[in-house]
Design a protein around this motif. Structure first.
Motif, short mmCIF file in Angstrom:
data_model
loop_
_atom_site.label_atom_id
_atom_site.label_comp_id
_atom_site.label_asym_id
_atom_site.label_seq_id
_atom_site.Cartn_x
_atom_site.Cartn_y
_atom_site.Cartn_z
N THR A 249 -68.11 31.81 -24.07
CA THR A 249 -67.23 31.70 -23.21
C THR A 249 -66.97 33.31 -22.83
O THR A 249 -66.66 33.74 -21.52
N ALA A 250 -66.93 34.11 -23.80
CA ALA A 250 -66.67 35.75 -23.43
C ALA A 250 -67.68 36.31 -22.54
O ALA A 250 -67.40 36.97 -21.72
N LEU A 251 -68.99 35.91 -22.83
CA LEU A 251 -70.06 36.51 -22.12
C LEU A 251 -69.92 36.26 -20.57
O LEU A 251 -70.13 36.95 -19.74
N TYR A 252 -69.70 34.70 -20.45
CA TYR A 252 -69.69 34.34 -18.72
C TYR A 252 -68.42 34.95 -18.44
O TYR A 252 -68.31 35.27 -17.12
N ALA A 253 -67.17 34.98 -18.95
CA ALA A 253 -65.87 35.55 -18.46
C ALA A 253 -66.13 36.97 -18.16
O ALA A 253 -65.72 37.29 -16.94
N ALA A 254 -66.61 37.69 -19.04
CA ALA A 254 -66.93 39.29 -18.88
C ALA A 254 -67.95 39.59 -17.88
O ALA A 254 -67.56 40.38 -16.86
N LEU A 255 -69.13 38.65 -17.62
CA LEU A 255 -69.82 38.82 -16.52
C LEU A 255 -69.22 38.58 -15.15
O LEU A 255 -69.58 39.40 -14.26
N GLU B 59 -54.90 42.92 -22.04
CA GLU B 59 -55.45 41.51 -22.93
C GLU B 59 -54.16 41.06 -23.65
O GLU B 59 -53.13 41.80 -24.44
N CYS B 60 -53.65 39.57 -23.34
CA CYS B 60 -53.02 38.94 -24.20
C CYS B 60 -53.86 37.86 -24.72
O CYS B 60 -54.42 36.79 -23.98
N ALA B 61 -54.39 37.98 -26.09
CA ALA B 61 -55.31 36.99 -26.62
C ALA B 61 -55.06 37.03 -27.96
O ALA B 61 -54.66 37.96 -28.82
N MET B 62 -55.42 36.01 -28.75
CA MET B 62 -55.66 35.79 -30.14
C MET B 62 -56.73 35.13 -30.42
O MET B 62 -57.16 34.00 -29.64
N LEU B 63 -57.58 35.37 -31.37
CA LEU B 63 -58.84 34.61 -31.74
C LEU B 63 -59.84 35.10 -31.08
O LEU B 63 -59.60 35.60 -29.85
N PRO B 64 -60.99 34.71 -31.28
CA PRO B 64 -62.55 35.34 -30.78
C PRO B 64 -62.66 34.95 -29.31
O PRO B 64 -63.21 35.94 -28.80
N THR B 65 -62.31 33.79 -28.60
CA THR B 65 -62.52 33.80 -27.40
C THR B 65 -62.06 34.74 -26.35
O THR B 65 -62.79 35.31 -25.56
#
Length: 412
Positions: A181-187, A12-18
């Protein structure tokens, strides 16, 4: 622990909740998530919002749980070399940056696919990688703004405010853009893993917050988009904020112990069950209707006034007993804090209590879809910046001396 993704490694390369929540969801399902962070800076979600201890905001403890953290300077050749060594061991890459930031760092999708053709590259951002707004930095409310989530009004002085209960909106509640966003992305990532296992092919996923918010408002959206095509408007669902006197079968009532319950007996069979439960056969519907669902008053303009003293005659617990016994759609209307004492939610373990090694006791949401034989737990508490750097590098063959040298050169 949930182990459904136990053999999957996520970078993971990410910052903040999305982006953070996209990989957190995968970590909650058992994936080994490695959070790659800029040395000395890292994810400033640690300091965003209320903090329990320094560098431990309540958001960080949730969004970055079940992860390991490694500090890595991706702007350097040595840092990128280490990244691609880690990529060789990974199944999924989560890009939580806006626009083409990863591409500019030399670790975008095309570069990763050249090194690892079956990589599943999941970009989770506010506006997505394609479209006119793709290069604009995004915060949560912006996703809802583009998606038309909140109607607005402008005062004579030019002050723009949100309309809390807009006329014509049928489904209440603010939609969390980053988590949506996270839910659709993870699914989609999990589906891509299955596709890879069947075909050997990787995938590029472009998840956008504005899209997700709009998708989560799909019932309201299709009503609005198809308004001119509707031919029968006799039985619409009650809009948010509608006067309870116009929706007495589907509204809130105060109980004897000053709590609140929500009645939703809109099907005729459930309304008849309710009338039987309170021994009021005179309240059964007198209106003939061809609809299976009736949101209205059953032909009695004073129905709400009849129901208020009925609900005040029993406690909330007594009403729940009645709901179970007579098969009636009825539930408590909890506050956020009130959910902590709800026996039903407690039995489902969606409220999760844990102990962070630095921040101490912490209460968060668990996993909302329990897996038989695999109770949810936090295997790894949210990490401090670079906490697992030496551990992770040793797993791909770096000696303690080599790691020390990388630290001295500021690569990790």
């Amino acid at each position: 622990m949930i182990r459904l993704l136990a053999d999957i490694r996520v970078l993971e390369c990410a910052m903040l909740p999305t982006g953070d929540q996209t990989s957190r969801l995968l970590g909650d399902l058992g994936a080994d998530v490695i959070k790659i962070e800029r040395p000395g800076t890292g994810d400033y979600l640690r300091e965003l919002g209320d903090r329990i201890t320094p560098q431990n905001s309540v958001f960080h403890l949730l969004c970055n749980r079940n992860k390991r953290s490694v500090e890595l300077d991706l702007r350097s050749d040595e840092g990128r070399k280490i990244f691609y060594e880690l990529l060789a061991t990974a199944d999924v890459f989560v890009d939580g940056f806006a626009g083409d930031a990863c591409e500019k760092l030399g670790i975008g999708y095309e570069a990763q696919r050249a090194a690892k053709p079956d990589i599943i590259y999941c970009q989770a951002s506010g506006f997505g990688a394609r479209g006119d707004y793709s290069q604009i930095p995004v915060h949560g409310y912006m996703m809802g703004a583009v998606a038309g989530q909140t109607p607005l009004e402008v005062s004579a002085e030019g002050v723009v405010t949100e309309v809390v209960a807009p006329e014509g909106q049928y489904f209440s509640g603010s939609i969390d853009g980053p988590l949506s966003t996270a839910l659709y992305a993870a699914l989609t990532t999990v589906a891509a893993l299955r596709h890879r296992d069947q075909t050997g092919e990787g995938s590029y996923i472009d998840a956008a917050g504005a899209d997700a918010v709009l998708a989560n408002q799909c019932l309201d959206a299709v009503l609005a988009w198809n308004g001119e095509r509707i031919t029968d408007r006799r039985n619409p669902p009650p809009p948010v904020g509608l006067d309870p006197r116009k929706r007495p079968k589907y509204t809130y009532y105060q109980t004897k112990d000053a709590k609140v319950v929500l009645l939703a007996a809109i099907e005729h069979k459930f309304w008849d069950n309710f009338c039987r439960a309170v021994d009021r056969p005179d309240l059964t519907d007198v209106k003939n209707t061809t609809f299976a669902v009736d949101f209205a008053d059953g032909g009695r303009a004073d129905l709400l006034d009849e129901l208020i003293p009925i609900f005040r005659s029993r406690t909330a617990a007594e009403w729940m007993d009645i709901a179970r016994l007579y098969d009636i759609p009825l539930c408590p209307a909890n506050s956020k804090v009130g959910t902590l004492g709800d026996a039903h939610l407690g039995a489902r373990e969606i409220v999760h209590h844990s102990e962070h090694p630095v921040a101490g006791p912490y209460t968060s949401t668990g996993w909302p879809a329990p897996v038989s034989g695999q109770p949810f737990d936090i295997g790894r508490p949210a990490p401090s910046l670079g906490e697992h750097t030496a551990e992770i590098l040793s797993q791909i063959g770096y000696s303690a001396d080599e790691v020390s040298g990388l630290h001295e050169r500021g690569i990790v």
